[in-house]
Design a protein around this motif. Structure first.
Motif, short mmCIF file in Angstrom:
data_model
loop_
_atom_site.label_atom_id
_atom_site.label_comp_id
_atom_site.label_asym_id
_atom_site.label_seq_id
_atom_site.Cartn_x
_atom_site.Cartn_y
_atom_site.Cartn_z
N GLU A 29 -19.96 14.63 8.01
CA GLU A 29 -20.71 15.91 8.44
C GLU A 29 -20.60 16.67 7.14
N GLY A 30 -19.81 16.69 6.27
CA GLY A 30 -19.89 17.44 5.05
C GLY A 30 -21.15 17.08 4.19
N LEU A 31 -21.03 15.80 3.76
CA LEU A 31 -22.13 15.09 2.93
C LEU A 31 -23.55 15.18 3.51
N LEU A 32 -23.69 15.08 4.97
CA LEU A 32 -24.65 15.13 5.69
C LEU A 32 -25.36 16.53 5.50
N VAL A 33 -24.53 17.54 5.82
CA VAL A 33 -24.93 18.79 5.62
C VAL A 33 -25.72 19.14 4.12
N TRP A 34 -24.59 18.60 3.16
CA TRP A 34 -25.06 18.81 1.64
C TRP A 34 -26.12 18.21 1.33
N TYR A 35 -26.52 17.07 1.64
CA TYR A 35 -27.78 16.49 1.39
C TYR A 35 -29.00 17.08 2.08
N ARG A 36 -28.67 17.40 3.33
CA ARG A 36 -29.91 18.08 4.14
C ARG A 36 -30.41 19.25 3.48
N MET A 37 -29.31 19.97 3.18
CA MET A 37 -29.68 21.44 2.58
C MET A 37 -30.38 21.08 1.24
N MET A 38 -29.92 20.31 0.34
CA MET A 38 -30.31 20.09 -0.98
C MET A 38 -31.57 19.72 -0.64
N GLY A 180 -26.93 27.95 1.40
CA GLY A 180 -26.08 27.07 2.13
C GLY A 180 -25.64 25.62 1.19
N CYS A 181 -26.52 25.16 0.25
CA CYS A 181 -26.31 24.26 -0.50
C CYS A 181 -25.28 24.37 -1.44
N LEU A 182 -25.29 25.79 -2.13
CA LEU A 182 -24.21 26.19 -3.04
C LEU A 182 -23.01 26.24 -2.42
N LEU A 183 -23.06 26.51 -1.22
CA LEU A 183 -21.49 27.10 -0.24
C LEU A 183 -20.88 25.59 -0.22
N ILE A 184 -21.76 24.59 0.35
CA ILE A 184 -21.11 23.23 0.50
C ILE A 184 -20.68 22.73 -0.89
N THR A 185 -21.61 22.84 -2.05
CA THR A 185 -21.07 22.30 -3.25
C THR A 185 -19.70 22.73 -3.57
N CYS A 186 -19.52 23.87 -3.59
CA CYS A 186 -18.22 24.65 -3.77
C CYS A 186 -17.17 24.25 -2.87
N LEU A 187 -17.44 23.81 -1.49
CA LEU A 187 -16.34 23.51 -0.75
C LEU A 187 -16.08 21.96 -0.64
N LEU A 188 -17.06 21.23 -1.03
CA LEU A 188 -17.13 19.76 -0.96
C LEU A 188 -16.11 18.87 -1.52
N PRO A 189 -15.55 19.41 -3.10
CA PRO A 189 -14.46 18.61 -3.45
C PRO A 189 -13.11 18.88 -2.87
N VAL A 190 -13.04 20.01 -2.26
CA VAL A 190 -11.68 20.21 -1.53
C VAL A 190 -11.69 19.22 -0.05
N TYR A 191 -13.12 19.44 0.58
CA TYR A 191 -13.27 18.85 1.78
C TYR A 191 -13.26 17.35 1.61
N LEU A 192 -13.68 16.72 0.60
CA LEU A 192 -13.65 15.24 0.32
C LEU A 192 -12.14 14.77 -0.04
N SER A 199 -18.04 6.09 -0.47
CA SER A 199 -19.06 6.49 -1.52
C SER A 199 -19.81 7.77 -1.09
N VAL A 200 -19.93 8.56 -2.08
CA VAL A 200 -20.67 9.83 -1.59
C VAL A 200 -22.43 9.61 -1.60
N LEU A 201 -22.73 8.79 -1.94
CA LEU A 201 -24.28 8.40 -2.02
C LEU A 201 -24.60 7.58 -0.82
N PRO A 202 -25.69 8.14 -0.11
CA PRO A 202 -26.22 7.62 1.14
C PRO A 202 -26.86 6.10 0.89
N ASP A 203 -26.86 5.08 1.77
CA ASP A 203 -27.45 4.11 1.46
C ASP A 203 -28.92 3.91 1.82
#
Length: 315
Positions: A29-38, A180-192, A199-203
């Motif tokens: 869910e974290g990566l999904l939202v990050w890519y969605r907003m980016m 929203g993308c900036l917020l997820i970018t800041c939280l993503l390292p902790v989340y992961l 892999s953080v890259l989508p297939d």
């Protein structure tokens, strides 16, 4: 006003399809939202640049809109977390509690008169969710995440309504996605760190689904929502979105065969949610013709929702 309601229910239909992508896309869910907003921010920004309509605003205005976008990001993370912890049907059913949170948050934040009728309608949806939660223990984690998601969604919708008076839709949509993308970018390292992935890259498959997701169920959907909130109250919009679970559940049954996972208690809970929507729609129909005071005296104004008139008077 008829066009506004058409946009509202078309956006509800698009929203009903968003839950499906939570299952189709294998990213967490974290990566999904990050890519969605980016992706949404990049695609919309490029479109506005090429059309020479890119909105330039000051840092204070950007911060104000970006904060609202952060609320949207939090809503999405918990929403898709709910779907992945349970299933599409559970995730979208919990979304119906947005009207419950809106019924008491909107009067506080927008300084409006508290409506016991609105609270009563939303309590019906609450009863439906509580039935499912108390009698079907398989989905409790997903339901808890869904309840948190609906709280953030209510705050987001109310906050968006507050800023629609000051900025055009394209400006709000662009900088909400950026914020929203900036917020997820800041939280993503902790989340992961706590929820590591291979892999953080989508297939290739996830990438194609993300593009479809962003264009139709993000950009078009959010643009319609912003336009609708310029004319209707946050409560009316959120309660109308209680129809989203119906669309999502039907699609999930057809695509993922979720009917085999659902119990009679689940359908009973859905019945309470549908009843809450029906009662609100009936009330809206009764108030579709209101009298507006003008310099020439009272005139009949068909198709104008009474909450819109009340909101304008209070503004």
């Amino acid at each position: 006003m008829r066009g506004t309601f058409i946009k509202l229910h078309f956006s509800v239909l698009l929203a009903g399809a968003t839950g499906l992508f939570g299952k189709l896309i294998t990213l967490n869910e974290g990566l999904l939202v990050w890519y969605r907003m980016m992706f949404a921010a990049i695609l919309l920004g490029l479109f506005l640049l090429l059309s020479r309509r890119f909105p330039k605003i000051g840092f204070r205005d950007f911060s104000r809109i970006a904060l609202v976008g952060s609320l949207l990001a939090l809503h999405w993370v918990f929403f898709y977390g709910s779907i992945k912890a349970a299933n599409v049907s559970v995730g979208v059913v919990c979304f119906s509690l947005v009207s419950f949170f809106t019924a008491w948050l909107e009067p506080i934040l927008l300084k409006k008169r508290f409506s016991f009728r609105e609270l009563g309608y939303s309590l019906l949806a609450l009863v439906g969710v509580l039935l499912i939660f108390s009698l079907d223990i398989r989905f409790r984690t997903g339901i808890l995440l869904g309840v948190i998601s609906s709280f953030w969604a209510a705050l987001f919708t109310i906050s968006t309504r507050r800023i629609t008076r000051f900025y055009p839709a394209k400006t709000i949509l662009l900088y909400e996605m950026v914020g929203g993308c900036l917020l997820i970018t800041c939280l993503l390292p902790v989340y992961l760190y706590f929820f590591p992935v291979a892999s953080v890259l989508p297939d290739k498959g996830d990438f194609l689904w993300l593009l479809v997701f962003v264009v139709f169920c993000t950009l078009l959907l959010q643009f319609l929502q912003i336009q609708v909130l310029q004319h209707l109250s946050a409560f009316t919009v959120n309660l109308s979105y209680n129809l989203e679970p119906i669309y999502s559940i039907i699609l999930a049954m057809l695509i993922f065969h979720e009917a085999r996972e659902l119990t009679p208690v689940f359908y009973l809970g859905i019945g309470f949610i549908v009843l809450s929507v029906f009662l609100q729609m009936r009330q809206s129909y009764r108030q579709s013709v209101v009298f507006v005071e003008t310099d020439a005296g009272p005139i009949s104004t068909p198709g104008v929702h009474s909450r819109q008139v009340k909101d304008k008077k209070q503004e």
